[in-house]
Design an enzyme around this catalytic site. Structure first.
Site, PDB file in Angstrom:
ATOM      1  CG  ASP A 217      -5.491  -1.488  -5.722  1.00 20.20           C
ATOM      2  OD1 ASP A 217      -6.322  -0.702  -5.212  1.00 20.20           O
ATOM      3  OD2 ASP A 217      -4.304  -1.544  -5.363  1.00 20.20           O
TER       4      ASP A 217
ATOM      5  CB  CYS B 118      -0.959  -0.053   1.173  1.00 15.38           C
ATOM      6  SG  CYS B 118      -2.305   1.141   1.085  1.00 15.38           S
TER       7      CYS B 118
ATOM      8  CG  HIS C 137      -5.517  -1.855  -1.994  1.00 13.79           C
ATOM      9  ND1 HIS C 137      -4.390  -1.337  -2.586  1.00 13.79           N
ATOM     10  CD2 HIS C 137      -5.500  -1.421  -0.709  1.00 13.79           C
ATOM     11  CE1 HIS C 137      -3.723  -0.614  -1.699  1.00 13.79           C
ATOM     12  NE2 HIS C 137      -4.371  -0.653  -0.550  1.00 13.79           N
TER      13      HIS C 137
END
Length: 247
Positions: free
Chosen positions: A187, A129, A218
Site C-alpha cells: 500500500d 481507506c 491498497h
C-alpha cells in the site's frame, strides 16, 4: 440470511446526513435483537462495492449503517466515481471536513440505533481507506465495543483537519473496545514506518488490538479493479464477523 435495505436521514450538528441501512429481513418484527455495525466507506462514499460489503455484513445478522461521510460537502446521494475526478473531489472533501464532525455524525447514528427496539446495545465499527481511519475514530467513543480498520489512511500522519489535541492516533488511549488493524504491505499510502508508528502508539496506549499485514495493495477488499484479492477479502470478512459476534 436474507436482508432488506432502506435509506434514512439523520440530523447532525453539521446538517442532514443520508445513511444507508442494511439489516436482516423483517428485523423489526422478527422478535429478535441484533448487534449493529457502523460501516465507513472510502472517499467515494457508497459505491457499489461498499453497498455489497454492507449487505454481506448484514446477512450475517447485523444491522449495518453506512453514512455519507462527506454529507456536509455534497448533495445527499452523491457517489463519486473511481476515476481521477472522483479521487480529486474525495480527497478535497477529506482535507476539508474536521475530524470532530465525524464524532457528531457517529453520535447521531448511535442515538438512532438506541431508538430501534430490535438493536442490541453492542455496536461495532468497520471501514476501508479513510473509512478505516473513521472506524478507528469511532472506537474513541466508549459505546463502540469493537472496530475493524482496513488500511486506514492519514492515521499515522495526523494530518486531517482538527482542533488542537484532537488528532485521532494521539487519542488512542481513549479506546476501550477491541481493535483490529489490517494493512497491505504494498500500500503506497501507508509506509512501513507509518505502520510502525501506529503499532507503537497502540502498544504504548495499552489498547487491546490485533494486527495483520498482508502482501496486498491498497483497496484489496474492493471487488472492482485489479487490486482486488478475493481470498484475502473473504478471510477478512470472516475475521470481522467473528470479532463482532464476540461483542
Amino acid at each position: 440470511m436474507q436482508i432488506e435495505h432502506s435509506n434514512i436521514i439523520l440530523t447532525t450538528p453539521t446538517g442532514p446526513m443520508l445513511v444507508y441501512q442494511y439489516q436482516p429481513l423483517a428485523a423489526a418484527t422478527a422478535g429478535k435483537t441484533f448487534p449493529a455495525i457502523l460501516f465507513y466507506s472510502e472517499i467515494f462514499q457508497q459505491t457499489a462495492p461498499i453497498a455489497r460489503s454492507a449487505a454481506m455484513l448484514a446477512s450475517h445478522g447485523f444491522v449495518v449503517l453506512v453514512p455519507e461521510i462527506f454529507h456536509e460537502l455534497n448533495p445527499l446521494g452523491t457517489v463519486l466515481a473511481y476515476d481521477d475526478a472522483g479521487k480529486d473531489k474525495g480527497n478535497q472533501d477529506k482535507w476539508t471536513k474536521p475530524l470532530e464532525s465525524y464524532d457528531s455524525d457517529n453520535q447521531a447514528m448511535l442515538d438512532y440505533l438506541k431508538s430501534l427496539p430490535y438493536v442490541r446495545p453492542e455496536v461495532g465499527a468497520m471501514g476501508v481507506c479513510i473509512g478505516g481511519h473513521l472506524a478507528f475514530r469511532a472506537a474513541l467513543n466508549p459505546a463502540i465495543k469493537a472496530s475493524y480498520c482496513l488500511y486506514a489512511t492519514d492515521l499515522h500522519s495526523d494530518t486531517l483537519p482538527c482542533g488542537e489535541g484532537q488528532q485521532t492516533l494521539s487519542r488512542a488511549a481513549d479506546i476501550q473496545g477491541e481493535l483490529v488493524m489490517v494493512w497491505g504491505k504494498q500500500d503506497p499510502h501507508v509506509s512501513p514506518e507509518g505502520r510502525q508508528k501506529v503499532h507503537q502508539q497502540l502498544t504504548e496506549a495499552k489498547v487491546q488490538f490485533s494486527w495483520y499485514e498482508y502482501n496486498a495493495q491498497h483497496a484489496f477488499m474492493r471487488d472492482e479493479g485489479e487490486r482486488y484479492d478475493a481470498a484475502l477479502a473473504l478471510q477478512n470478512y470472516q475475521q470481522a464477523v467473528a470479532l463482532f459476534r464476540q461483542m
